[in-house]
Design an enzyme around this catalytic site. Sequence first.
Site, PDB file in Angstrom:
ATOM      1  CB  THR A  33      -0.973   0.039   1.202  1.00  0.00           C
ATOM      2  OG1 THR A  33      -0.225  -0.006   2.404  1.00  0.00           O
ATOM      3  CG2 THR A  33      -1.948  -1.115   1.157  1.00  0.00           C
ATOM      4  CG  ASN A  34       3.623   2.585   2.962  1.00  0.00           C
ATOM      5  OD1 ASN A  34       3.361   3.744   3.228  1.00  0.00           O
ATOM      6  ND2 ASN A  34       3.503   1.593   3.840  1.00  0.00           N
ATOM      7  CB  ILE A  63      17.733  -6.875   8.294  1.00  0.00           C
ATOM      8  CG1 ILE A  63      16.468  -6.608   9.128  1.00  0.00           C
ATOM      9  CG2 ILE A  63      18.869  -5.936   8.714  1.00  0.00           C
ATOM     10  CD1 ILE A  63      16.634  -6.711  10.608  1.00  0.00           C
ATOM     11  CG  HIS A  78       9.512   1.703  12.157  1.00  0.00           C
ATOM     12  ND1 HIS A  78       9.614   0.326  12.117  1.00  0.00           N
ATOM     13  CD2 HIS A  78       9.124   2.025  13.415  1.00  0.00           C
ATOM     14  CE1 HIS A  78       9.304  -0.165  13.307  1.00  0.00           C
ATOM     15  NE2 HIS A  78       9.011   0.837  14.106  1.00  0.00           N
ATOM     16  CD  GLU A 129       2.933   3.067   7.635  1.00  0.00           C
ATOM     17  OE1 GLU A 129       3.562   2.463   6.762  1.00  0.00           O
ATOM     18  OE2 GLU A 129       2.340   2.482   8.558  1.00  0.00           O
TER      19      GLU A 129
HETATM   20  C1  GRF Z   1       3.697  -0.580   6.812  1.00  0.00           C
HETATM   21  O1  GRF Z   1       3.121  -0.349   8.064  1.00  0.00           O
HETATM   22  C2  GRF Z   1       5.132  -0.167   6.837  1.00  0.00           C
HETATM   23  O2  GRF Z   1       5.401   0.982   7.566  1.00  0.00           O
HETATM   24  C3  GRF Z   1       5.739  -1.344   7.513  1.00  0.00           C
HETATM   25  O3  GRF Z   1       5.060  -2.463   6.980  1.00  0.00           O
HETATM   26  C4  GRF Z   1       3.781  -2.079   6.535  1.00  0.00           C
HETATM   27  C5  GRF Z   1       3.736  -2.421   5.082  1.00  0.00           C
HETATM   28  O4  GRF Z   1       2.594  -2.099   4.429  1.00  0.00           O
HETATM   29  N1  GRF Z   1       7.152  -1.325   7.484  1.00  0.00           N
HETATM   30  P1  GRF Z   1       2.461  -2.148   2.853  1.00  0.00           P
HETATM   31  O5  GRF Z   1       3.115  -3.402   2.317  1.00  0.00           O
HETATM   32  O6  GRF Z   1       3.098  -0.903   2.287  1.00  0.00           O
HETATM   33  O7  GRF Z   1       0.983  -2.170   2.606  1.00  0.00           O
END
Ligand code: GRF
Length: 214
Positions: free
Chosen positions: A13-14, A93, A110, A181
């Site tokens: 989703t990001n 990582i 994060h 985010e």
């Molecule tokens: C988000 O909360 C991001 O900050 C974290 O993992 C989640 C991933 O979400 N590191 P997506 O795959 O972007 O939907």
Amino acid sequence: MLNIAVLISGNGTNLQALIDAQKEGKLESGTIKLVISDRPGAYGLTRAAENGIPALTVNRKDFQTSEQFDQAIGELLRKHRIHLVVLAGFLSILGKELVKEYDHRMINIHPSLIPAFCGQGYYGLKVHRAVLESGVKVTGATVHYVSEVPDGGEIIMQQPVLVKEDDTPESLQRRVMEEAEWIMLPKAVEQVCRVLKNRGDAISEDTILKVNEK
Ligand code: GRF
């Protein structure tokens, strides 16, 4: 123009927020040129493909050591002449060498206000569960440069989100995404692209090669 790679492990989703920002002209100083998932079948790969972005899987499980995995990722980043790497829900990582190669050219999002609820073991719903257990009334999200210390690099941007009385880890996770985010990541990526451009990293192929040969 700067070339951006987005590394994911799941829903993406990001990544979608970045794709949307690009379409809306809010992300204009760089272009998403590559998406890499460390897990086969991650839905983020479909999002990339639907938007004509090359989407590749480098399955962490196919590599015996993390060094070999890092090498495979590094090769792809170099091959696609990537200037900026965005870790967006990427659960592996990365090791020292690759992180050093992309010093101040690799960022991570994060889902908490670093330095709270971060570091090894704090990912996904675990972060939000820990926030609720602690009783804090404010959480949020952080975009930071990636350093050798997990979630320990220089902070670029933070956005607070209020915790509600009746929040569950799931409802809190959703609100942190919606209110922090998805809004902040495109802004941070644009900001970092501008910094890189002003630094003169962007554009000439020579520069990219020089940076990558260091
Ligand atoms: C988000 O909360 C991001 O900050 C974290 O993992 C989640 C991933 O979400 N590191 P997506 O795959 O972007 O939907």
